[in-house]
Write an enzyme that holds these catalytic residues in place. Structure first.
Site, PDB file in Angstrom:
ATOM      1  N   PRO A 263      -3.850  -1.474 -10.104  1.00 53.40           N
ATOM      2  CA  PRO A 263      -3.155  -1.043 -11.317  1.00 53.40           C
ATOM      3  C   PRO A 263      -2.962   0.475 -11.329  1.00 53.40           C
ATOM      4  O   PRO A 263      -3.893   1.222 -11.041  1.00 53.40           O
ATOM      5  CB  PRO A 263      -4.067  -1.482 -12.457  1.00 53.40           C
ATOM      6  CG  PRO A 263      -5.233  -2.154 -11.853  1.00 53.40           C
ATOM      7  CD  PRO A 263      -5.172  -2.004 -10.375  1.00 53.40           C
ATOM      8  N   GLU A 264      -1.753   0.911 -11.628  1.00 56.86           N
ATOM      9  CA  GLU A 264      -1.471   2.335 -11.769  1.00 56.86           C
ATOM     10  C   GLU A 264      -1.259   2.637 -13.247  1.00 56.86           C
ATOM     11  O   GLU A 264      -1.458   1.766 -14.092  1.00 56.86           O
ATOM     12  CB  GLU A 264      -0.230   2.698 -10.934  1.00 56.86           C
ATOM     13  CG  GLU A 264      -0.383   2.352  -9.456  1.00 56.86           C
ATOM     14  CD  GLU A 264       0.838   2.733  -8.620  1.00 56.86           C
ATOM     15  OE1 GLU A 264       1.537   3.704  -8.972  1.00 56.86           O
ATOM     16  OE2 GLU A 264       1.096   2.053  -7.619  1.00 56.86           O
TER      17      GLU A 264
END
Ligand SMILES: [Zn+2]
Length: 274
Positions: free
Chosen positions: A2-3
């Site tokens: 996840p960014e």
């Protein structure tokens, strides 16, 4: 992994589900890898019975504010926050309203810290984070200061100590949007290119957040919904497919242990001079 857009989407989901509710219990099923600076007992004493007054974010870290006591969570590779239990539940936050957040983490790289709101910047991983692209602190001056180095621009964008929240997907997409080859030296960018990149980064992130993030591998929203930004990739994971702007085949090159994706026509590498 996840960014920023995925973590921001999760944050918004958590706000909708449980912000303002009182924590009934916190239960840790996997202490050794998850808890970085506290024990389960400390979590229980400091958080149980308190209201979740705010859910914030710094870079890819989620900040659960329980009336000043802060639970800081990083999902890392495979961490998910879900309202229903899945196979690898490591921690459960149960609220008096009846909902619970299950931290599921197959690979056990997730990290949790306990601190206080006022001590947040003193927490080592938070204090070391760079500029946040979607905050007023993201100014042209601060951005220019980052570009002063002789480093490959793609690697610089991925450095969390310089810019917080960008990972491989959004660094590739931002460079495409700005028309900059990933191997260019940051210090060698022309003024017009700096301007385009400065604008492209928040624009790409905002579009990704609007799409609910990118659903690849383990990411999903707390409600179980999936993000749709992967349908909008211009270059990321599209080697061999046509560039959306000019039709040239997208290329992939290994860079710093990851893959960079670019269009050689829209993101030219200037000939070496001297
Ligand atoms: Zn192109």
């Amino acid at each position: 992994v996840p960014e920023l857009p995925e973590v921001e989407t999760i944050r918004r989901g958590v706000v909708e589900l449980v912000e303002g509710q009182r924590l009934r219990s916190v239960e840790v099923l996997e202490r050794i890898h998850l808890l970085k600076n506290c024990t389960e007992g400390q979590l229980k004493r400091r958080l149980e019975g308190r209201l979740l007054t705010d859910v914030g974010r710094r870079g890819k870290y989620l900040l659960f504010d329980f009336e000043g006591a802060l639970l800081v969570l990083h999902l890392r590779m495979s961490g998910r926050l879900l309202i229903v239990p899945a196979c690898h539940t490591r921690m459960v936050l149960s609220f008096e309203g009846g909902l619970a957040l299950h931290f599921d983490d197959a690979r056990r790289f997730g990290m949790a810290y306990l601190t206080r709101r006022r001590d947040l910047e003193a927490l080592a991983p938070i204090g070391a984070l760079g500029i946040e692209p979607l905050t007023p602190g993201y100014t042209r001056e601060e951005f220019e200061a980052l570009l002063a180095r002789d480093q490959e621009i793609k690697r610089l964008l991925l450095d969390q100590h310089k810019l917080a929240g960008l990972g491989n997907i959004y660094a590739n997409e931002s460079l495409f949007e700005a028309g900059i080859h990933p191997l260019r030296a940051a210090s060698g960018l022309r003024s017009s290119e700096r301007t385009r990149l400065y604008r492209a980064i928040p624009a790409v992130l905002e579009r990704a957040i609007a799409a609910g993030g990118t659903s690849m591998r383990s990411y999903q929203m707390p409600s179980g919904e999936l993000g749709r930004f992967q349908e909008n990739f211009s270059v990321y994971d599209r080697a061999g497919s046509p560039c959306p702007r000019c039709g040239t085949a997208i290329e992939r090159l290994p860079q710093g242990g990851r893959s960079s994706y670019f269009c050689r026509k829209c993101q030219p590498m200037p000939p070496l001079s001297g």
